[in-house]
Design a protein around this motif. Sequence first.
Motif, mmCIF file in Angstrom:
data_model
loop_
_atom_site.group_PDB
_atom_site.id
_atom_site.type_symbol
_atom_site.label_atom_id
_atom_site.label_comp_id
_atom_site.label_asym_id
_atom_site.label_seq_id
_atom_site.Cartn_x
_atom_site.Cartn_y
_atom_site.Cartn_z
ATOM 1 N N LYS A 74 0.816 -1.220 0.000
ATOM 2 C CA LYS A 74 0.000 0.000 0.000
ATOM 3 C C LYS A 74 0.848 1.268 0.000
ATOM 4 N N CYS A 79 -0.154 0.126 9.520
ATOM 5 C CA CYS A 79 -1.345 -0.703 9.397
ATOM 6 C C CYS A 79 -1.419 -1.549 10.668
ATOM 7 N N GLU A 106 -6.399 -7.454 -1.873
ATOM 8 C CA GLU A 106 -6.548 -6.071 -1.399
ATOM 9 C C GLU A 106 -7.955 -5.596 -1.713
ATOM 10 N N ARG A 109 -9.243 -0.349 2.225
ATOM 11 C CA ARG A 109 -8.257 -0.168 3.290
ATOM 12 C C ARG A 109 -7.876 -1.474 3.976
ATOM 13 N N LEU A 111 -6.256 -5.574 3.658
ATOM 14 C CA LEU A 111 -5.438 -6.510 2.895
ATOM 15 C C LEU A 111 -5.458 -7.860 3.584
ATOM 16 N N VAL A 134 -5.455 -0.498 7.007
ATOM 17 C CA VAL A 134 -4.678 0.732 6.904
ATOM 18 C C VAL A 134 -5.224 1.716 7.931
#
Length: 138
Positions: A74, A79, A106, A109, A111, A134
């Motif tokens: 990202k 994160c 992904e 926000r 993953l 994130v």
Amino acid sequence: MGETTMNALEQMVARGQDSFWAYLGCELVSASKEEVVIALDARQHHTNSMGIIHGGVLTSLMDQAMGMIATAAKNIDSCVTTDINVHFMNAMVPGRLMVTAKVLHEAGRSLVTEAKINDSEGTLACMATATFRVVNRK
């Protein structure tokens, strides 16, 4: 891109010299947006009362590697792990452990990542998947 990612993660490691990363004894081996590899020369103090590498150490290594690949993918500096699922396959003894992490998915926000730990002979110790979110740090 690989060199830029490696530099960013090297800076993260340098900032973490007084953190859990250094306490464990981790080493950044390689990094790109597709894969992060870290290593640990596991010693006696990483073992449990049965003389094998403690599951918490293995889990911590995978969480660290997956967090690093999430930040690299990202292009961010922060994160958080929202969940982690660990599968232990083989007991590990002190020696060199290699952790490889990659992003599986992904979405906005979030993953989903995967990590695997192998010993120096290639034996698979464990694997994990984790979800990262994130966050905005102020």
